[in-house]
Scaffold this motif. Sequence first.
Motif, mmCIF file in Angstrom:
data_model
loop_
_atom_site.group_PDB
_atom_site.id
_atom_site.type_symbol
_atom_site.label_atom_id
_atom_site.label_comp_id
_atom_site.label_asym_id
_atom_site.label_seq_id
_atom_site.Cartn_x
_atom_site.Cartn_y
_atom_site.Cartn_z
ATOM 1 N N ASN A 144 0.823 -1.212 0.000
ATOM 2 C CA ASN A 144 0.000 0.000 0.000
ATOM 3 C C ASN A 144 0.857 1.262 0.000
ATOM 4 O O ASN A 144 0.551 2.250 -0.680
ATOM 5 N N PHE A 145 1.930 1.222 0.790
ATOM 6 C CA PHE A 145 2.808 2.385 0.886
ATOM 7 C C PHE A 145 3.432 2.707 -0.472
ATOM 8 O O PHE A 145 3.458 3.862 -0.901
ATOM 9 N N ILE A 146 3.912 1.670 -1.156
ATOM 10 C CA ILE A 146 4.514 1.876 -2.479
ATOM 11 C C ILE A 146 3.472 2.414 -3.463
ATOM 12 O O ILE A 146 3.714 3.377 -4.199
ATOM 13 N N GLY A 147 2.295 1.783 -3.462
ATOM 14 C CA GLY A 147 1.225 2.249 -4.344
ATOM 15 C C GLY A 147 0.823 3.675 -4.050
ATOM 16 O O GLY A 147 0.636 4.494 -4.965
ATOM 17 N N GLY A 148 0.710 4.015 -2.768
ATOM 18 C CA GLY A 148 0.328 5.371 -2.384
ATOM 19 C C GLY A 148 1.369 6.395 -2.790
ATOM 20 O O GLY A 148 1.026 7.497 -3.251
ATOM 21 N N ALA A 149 2.644 6.056 -2.628
ATOM 22 C CA ALA A 149 3.716 6.979 -3.007
ATOM 23 C C ALA A 149 3.705 7.234 -4.514
ATOM 24 O O ALA A 149 3.850 8.379 -4.972
ATOM 25 N N VAL A 150 3.501 6.162 -5.289
ATOM 26 C CA VAL A 150 3.453 6.307 -6.752
ATOM 27 C C VAL A 150 2.248 7.160 -7.155
ATOM 28 O O VAL A 150 2.353 8.054 -8.010
ATOM 29 N N GLY A 151 1.106 6.916 -6.539
ATOM 30 C CA GLY A 151 -0.105 7.654 -6.887
ATOM 31 C C GLY A 151 0.007 9.139 -6.615
ATOM 32 O O GLY A 151 -0.363 9.972 -7.453
ATOM 33 N N SER A 152 0.537 9.508 -5.447
ATOM 34 C CA SER A 152 0.649 10.931 -5.115
ATOM 35 C C SER A 152 1.673 11.618 -6.004
ATOM 36 O O SER A 152 1.498 12.784 -6.389
ATOM 37 N N ALA A 153 2.753 10.895 -6.354
ATOM 38 C CA ALA A 153 3.763 11.479 -7.240
ATOM 39 C C ALA A 153 3.203 11.684 -8.650
ATOM 40 O O ALA A 153 3.444 12.719 -9.289
ATOM 41 N N LEU A 154 2.448 10.702 -9.140
ATOM 42 C CA LEU A 154 1.882 10.802 -10.484
ATOM 43 C C LEU A 154 0.839 11.908 -10.583
ATOM 44 O O LEU A 154 0.700 12.540 -11.641
ATOM 45 N N ALA A 155 0.114 12.149 -9.496
ATOM 46 C CA ALA A 155 -0.972 13.130 -9.544
ATOM 47 C C ALA A 155 -0.466 14.507 -9.977
ATOM 48 O O ALA A 155 -1.074 15.173 -10.824
#
Length: 399
Positions: free
Chosen positions: A352-363
């Motif tokens: 979840n942490f990895i997915g969340g970090a990628v999502g916020s960066a991509l946004a």
Amino acid sequence: MTEATAQEARPASPGMSRGLTLLFAVAGGAAVGNLYWAQPLLGVIADDFGMSTSSAGLAVTLTQVGYALGVFFLVPLGDVVDRKKAIPVLMGGAAVALLATAAAPSFSVLLATLALIGVTTVAGQLITPLAGDLSTDEQRGRVLGTVASGLVLGLLVSRAISGIVADLLGWRAVYVAAAVIMVVLTLVMARRLPTLPARGSVPYGALLLSVLRTVRSRTVVTVMLIGSLTMCVFTMFWTGLTYLLSADPFGFSATQIGLVSLIGVVGAVAGMQVGKLFDRGLGVPAIGVALSVILVGLVVSGLGSRLALVIFASVALFSVGAQAVQVLAQTRMLSIDPAARSRHNTVFIVGNFIGGAVGSALAGTLWQAGGWPFVMVVAACLPGAALTVWAVQRRRALA
């Protein structure tokens, strides 16, 4: 140790009372909320220490880094240590770190204390597997749904009220109040946590290696992937929403944006109920439905990006779907092997942490490239990918 052996080695649990379940939800929510106090305060903190807002962003980054380290290096210990002692110790440590943050004389000290908050906040991720251990098979979905929803409520409430308290009393008062809450909950948890049976001793190095070995399981990888994709779209949506609501035609203030996040409470409340579907053997089809709800929420939000009421409705819809997937996926993960619940939870949270970090960066990148519609188009691909994984594995790894 096999699941059958683990169950034979432990006495049957009398189950979780509603009072103890509520306590776990509140304590877990308070712990996780400590990660998010700083998010609405970056501008105020930057002014206080004479830093740029971008430099102040390190406050959030260091807190998350500390949390990631705590999840990997401390949460697996939940499978071998006495959690009646470990959980209050971590919560007490969080209270000390919060007070140190409130008293930080310089920005460098602040970063160090925030990193310590991140490390000690993992108490919330020891509470969740413990709730699974103490629950009966018939109530585990409901109990874990309630506890997981408590964690989400902690996230939402902390972000919503942090700016309000800071406006009234200053940003340091936020951390003093959080420390007081943690002290109270530490004392209550130390008193209320049941005495637990002795657990087998495993060398620390071997314990960490066993975390990595769990990823060999197709079920673990499938559940982790669905959870990670959901968290990626979750952070992408909420980060992008901040950009949308602060721009024209809305022009919301930071406090107003924080209050909009309270619409996500709808999802947390739904999460308390969706766990019952797992108890009835409907967890796998419910995951598919919930992923579809996320997709619908994204489509509605993308099409109605200039209408506040449509955006608010899409936030509620999206939150229900995202929270339902997270509750059902985490409950499935914690049901794989009772002897390794903390290690499996570590894998789930790291994913979840990895997915969340990628999502916020991509946004941020997607917003700059094409605004809200582009963010929503890419975001919609994520539940689409998760639905594909679910469709392929629903009668295999997820069964």
